[in-house]
Structures are given as C-alpha cells and as structure tokens.
Design an enzyme around this catalytic site. Structure first.
Site, PDB file in Angstrom:
ATOM      1  CG  ASP A   1     -34.821  53.575  10.480  1.00  0.00           C
ATOM      2  OD1 ASP A   1     -34.913  54.626  11.211  1.00  0.00           O
ATOM      3  OD2 ASP A   1     -34.091  53.540   9.424  1.00  0.00           O
TER       4      ASP A   1
ATOM      5  CG  HIS B   1     -30.470  56.526   6.750  1.00  0.00           C
ATOM      6  ND1 HIS B   1     -31.903  55.949   6.968  1.00  0.00           N
ATOM      7  CD2 HIS B   1     -30.429  57.201   5.616  1.00  0.00           C
ATOM      8  CE1 HIS B   1     -32.574  56.534   6.095  1.00  0.00           C
ATOM      9  NE2 HIS B   1     -31.678  57.301   5.176  1.00  0.00           N
TER      10      HIS B   1
ATOM     11  CE1 TYR C   1     -33.120  50.163  -0.089  1.00  0.00           C
ATOM     12  CE2 TYR C   1     -33.739  52.420   0.518  1.00  0.00           C
ATOM     13  CZ  TYR C   1     -32.736  51.417   0.544  1.00  0.00           C
ATOM     14  OH  TYR C   1     -31.873  51.510   1.501  1.00  0.00           O
TER      15      TYR C   1
ATOM     16  CE  LYS D   1     -30.195  45.882   1.268  1.00  0.00           C
ATOM     17  NZ  LYS D   1     -31.003  44.852   0.505  1.00  0.00           N
TER      18      LYS D   1
ATOM     19  CD  GLN E   1     -21.262  28.098  26.880  1.00  0.00           C
ATOM     20  OE1 GLN E   1     -20.597  29.170  26.524  1.00  0.00           O
ATOM     21  NE2 GLN E   1     -20.485  27.145  27.324  1.00  0.00           N
ATOM     22  CB  SER E   2     -25.556  22.995  28.463  1.00  0.00           C
ATOM     23  OG  SER E   2     -25.178  23.928  29.382  1.00  0.00           O
TER      24      SER E   2
HETATM   25  C1  F6R Z   1     -29.514  51.972   3.928  1.00  0.00           C
HETATM   26  C2  F6R Z   1     -30.204  53.382   3.745  1.00  0.00           C
HETATM   27  C3  F6R Z   1     -29.229  54.738   3.247  1.00  0.00           C
HETATM   28  C4  F6R Z   1     -30.165  55.556   2.386  1.00  0.00           C
HETATM   29  C5  F6R Z   1     -29.235  56.496   1.963  1.00  0.00           C
HETATM   30  C6  F6R Z   1     -29.966  57.553   1.039  1.00  0.00           C
HETATM   31  O1  F6R Z   1     -30.403  51.117   4.231  1.00  0.00           O
HETATM   32  O2  F6R Z   1     -31.268  53.861   4.329  1.00  0.00           O
HETATM   33  O3  F6R Z   1     -28.028  54.258   2.650  1.00  0.00           O
HETATM   34  O4  F6R Z   1     -30.564  54.717   1.399  1.00  0.00           O
HETATM   35  O5  F6R Z   1     -28.649  57.376   3.128  1.00  0.00           O
HETATM   36  O6  F6R Z   1     -31.195  58.012   1.656  1.00  0.00           O
HETATM   37  P1  F6R Z   1     -32.158  59.153   1.012  1.00  0.00           P
HETATM   38  O7  F6R Z   1     -32.545  58.464  -0.171  1.00  0.00           O
HETATM   39  O8  F6R Z   1     -33.308  59.072   1.842  1.00  0.00           O
HETATM   40  O9  F6R Z   1     -31.482  60.494   0.882  1.00  0.00           O
HETATM   41 MG    MG Z   2     -32.803  54.545   8.295  1.00  0.00          MG
HETATM   42 MG    MG Z   3     -30.973  50.687   9.849  1.00  0.00          MG
END
Ligand code: F6R
Ligand code: MG
Ligand code: MG
Length: 386
Positions: free
Chosen positions: A10, A17, A226, A229, A239-240
């Site tokens: 990403d 996102h 964090y 994800k 297959q096979s």
């Molecule tokens: C999930 C993800 C999003 C962000 C959410 C808050 O993997 O990345 O759900 O966690 O959009 O993002 P921030 O904290 O950057 O505003």
């Molecule tokens: Mg992202």
């Molecule tokens: Mg992603």
C-alpha cells in the site's frame, strides 16, 4: 525453474484507503513492462483496494535481491506519485528508507513459489484488502483437506494421500509441518487462531510439488505499532493432482469472517469480488478478495481471468452484506470489535495510563464495601420496615 512472485504494498490510497490511483498503476505497469525479457520473464500489475500488486515470473528464485529491489523501486516511484497527488497514507507500507538485500521486514508483503512448469500450468493469484494473512487459513484447509469441498481428495488417486501444511507461529517466529489427513485435528487447533498461526505453504504428498505460497508478514509485529492491515496475497497452483480451479474457488462461496475492516480492528465478512469491485468503502470494508487466474506457458503469464466475476458468487456477496449489517449493529462491542489482545491501535495503553488512578480495588471480605455505621443504619431502616 521459474518462480512466480506476487509482491504488494500500500503506497497510498485513493480516496482514503479505497483504491490505488490510476497514475500509480500506470507507472508500475510501465516499469514492469520495461523489465520484461530482462529481469522478468513476464509481469502484470493488479490492485485490490489500496494495495498495488506486482505479479511476476522470473528465474531468480524466491527472496532474490534483484527482484525484491525492483519491486522496492516501483513502490518508491508510486509513493512519489501518491505524495504529488496528496493521496492518503503515501508510502504507508515502506517501513524503511534503505533497501538491504530483500524485502523481509521492510513492509511490503510477498508470496513466492518456485516450480518446475507442468505441460499446462494453471495458477490462481488471490489478493485481499482490509484483512490479515491468517485470512487464508480457512479456505486453504477447505481446498486441501476437506473432502466436502474438494472431491478430488476422495476421487483422484493423485490427491488421495493428502497434503502437507506448513504453519508459521508469527508471535514466536517458528514453523511446523502437519501431515494431513492424519494430523488434521492438530492442524485445526492452530490455524483456527489465524491472528497468530498462519498457513505458509501446502505441498502434495504424492508429487512433492509445492502447491501454495502465502504472504505471512504482519506489519504491526514488524513495526511495533499500527501501520494498517497486512492485506495478504496467495498463490494456488491447480489441476492435475492439485485441487481443480473450481475446488480452489469453492471455499469463497461462504463469506466467512475475518479480522480487518475499519482501523484493522473489526471482524467482518470477506467478500469475493471482481477486480472492478475491489474497493472497500463501507466502514473500510467489507474486506475484499479478488482472484486472478493465469495459465503459465514458458514463464509467460497468460491472463488474467477475473475469477470472481461470476454470478455464482452473487450469494456470497449478498451474504457478506447481510453479515456486515448484523455485525455493524454491535458498534464498539465484541465480537464486532476485535478482542483486546488483538486491538492494534494504541488507544488502550494510552487510556489505561490516563485512567490508572481512577481504578479502585474491588471490595473483599477484608475491606467491606460499606462502613460499619452505614451498615447499622441500613439494618435499622430494614427493622423499621418490618
Ligand atoms: C484499514 C485501514 C483503515 C484506517 C482508517 C483510519 O486497514 O487502514 O481502516 O485505519 O481509515 O485511518 P486514519 O487513522 O489514517 O485516519
Ligand atoms: Mg491504506
Ligand atoms: Mg490495503
């Protein structure tokens, strides 16, 4: 021997996102095309949600510095575009500035599989967004160990002996191999806890061919905080003597529950979708999975076919929407919200700090909840009522 590598990151979201900006896809495609016939046998660029995936065949083997540094450069180039366009979370998955040999621990996820190409090499590339690597545990078990999913386990002599499942313990950084069907119940004890135990590969006991490779990195465990994800990818050869394409897709007819969605902190159904629908919007979900099918011929990637672009998965999509409605109504309560040990945001430690002096010990026999005077008063009042 060719290697199939899916390397993904990403490097910026459009909008929020949800997706990868077309300019980033264009830049990655231009670079992959320039490397074809040189570093790469072939290459394609794909997306799922805000993740950009490079699907590449080459002859450098897994963990090759040349291939990984190529992907690293592509992701830096797409990050520059994301920054220029002010896209969200530009460079999100690039945890370090300097490249050092391979991408292990650097942020991008990857699944790589080296194989002797069969006369007809059928491969499925699965890409997911808004979930974690353990999300592949359930479908892989069903593909390679469940005879109610894969008829070939019963009917096909080349599959009847079963498969070996390699599992990683992501917390303690160790691995184990389970031999199925004999070890099936032991295997399930572990992979039923997908936040910690993740299927890394599956190998045929009959042909000794590796059939599966998954990406097993957990960004939060690498970064110690964090960072989104992990949005895993997976290669499944078919297959096979391996599950047929239809057997490998069958587990996704259930919109099973995974961890991910909003802030990586919720349980939500995994929705199988066509590539054009792989843009999680509602509550940053529901998490999506796309499947790109290829025939590989002399290292060339013939495809992709968009495997979930099929009305046969309409019911799974409807089910995902229904389950999403149900879970969303729990708001901040478990089991919609992940259990505390799984919460990857830093809210809880900060909250614990702030409230630490407001927490009081519970009353015990030695420290009655009430003073003797209050107890006597209550007693007298009760006597008066009698
Ligand atoms: C999930 C993800 C999003 C962000 C959410 C808050 O993997 O990345 O759900 O966690 O959009 O993002 P921030 O904290 O950057 O505003
Ligand atoms: Mg992202
Ligand atoms: Mg992603």
């Amino acid at each position: 021997m060719p290697t199939l590598s899916i390397i993904k990151a990403d490097t910026g979201g459009f909008v929020g996102h949800c997706a990868v900006h077309p300019d980033m896809v264009e830049e990655a495609t231009r670079r992959v095309e320039a490397a074809r016939g040189d570093l790469l046998l072939d290459g394609k660029v794909a997306t799922c949600g805000d993740d950009l995936a490079l699907i590449m065949t080459h002859e450098h083997g897994p963990d090759a510095a040349a291939v990984h540094s190529f992907a690293w450069d592509v992701f830096h180039a797409t990050t520059r575009i994301a920054r220029d366009l002010g896209l969200y979370g530009a460079g999100q998955d690039l945890l370090s500035d300097a490249f050092s040999g391979n991408l292990r621990g650097m942020g991008p996820g990857y699944a790589e599989l080296e194989f002797a190409e069969r006369p007809s090499e059928t491969v499925l590339c699965f890409l997911a967004d808004k979930t974690e690597p353990g999300a592949w545990n359930l479908p892989l078990f069903r593909m390679f160990a469940d005879p109610f999913t894969t008829a070939g386990l019963v009917i096909d002599a080349k599959m009847h002996a079963g498969f070996q499942f390699e599992v990683y313990d992501l917390y303690q950084e160790k691995r184990i191999v389970f031999d199925c069907p004999a070890d099936m119940y032991d295997l399930l004890m572990y992979i039923g806890a997908p936040a910690r135990y993740v299927l890394h590969s599956v190998t045929s006991k009959t042909s000794a061919e590796q059939a599966v490779a998954t990406s097993t990195q957990r960004l939060s465990l690498i970064a110690g905080r964090y960072v989104g994800k992990d949005d895993p990818v997976m290669i499944v050869r078919c297959q096979s003597g391996l599950p047929a394409v239809g057997e490998a897709l069958e587990p996704f007819a259930l919109a099973y529950t995974v961890a991910g969605s909003m802030r990586g902190s919720h349980h939500a159904p995994l929705m199988p979708v066509a590539a054009a629908q792989a843009h999680p919007s509602r509550f940053d979900g529901p998490p999506r999975v796309v499947c790109l099918g290829f025939q590989i011929s002399g290292g060339r990637l013939i495809g992709p076919r968009d495997m979930f672009d099929d009305p046969a998965f309409d019911r799974a999509r409807a089910q995902a929407n229904e389950v999403m409605d149900y879970l969303r109504r729990h708001g901040p309560f478990e089991p919609h919200r992940l259990g505390l040990d799984e919460l990857e945001y830093t809210t809880m430690p900060a909250l614990e700090d702030r409230l630490s002096d407001r927490w009081q010990p519970l009353p015990t026999a030695a420290t009655p909840a009430t003073t003797p005077a209050a107890a006597a008063e209550r007693h007298a009042a009760a006597a008066g009522r009698r």
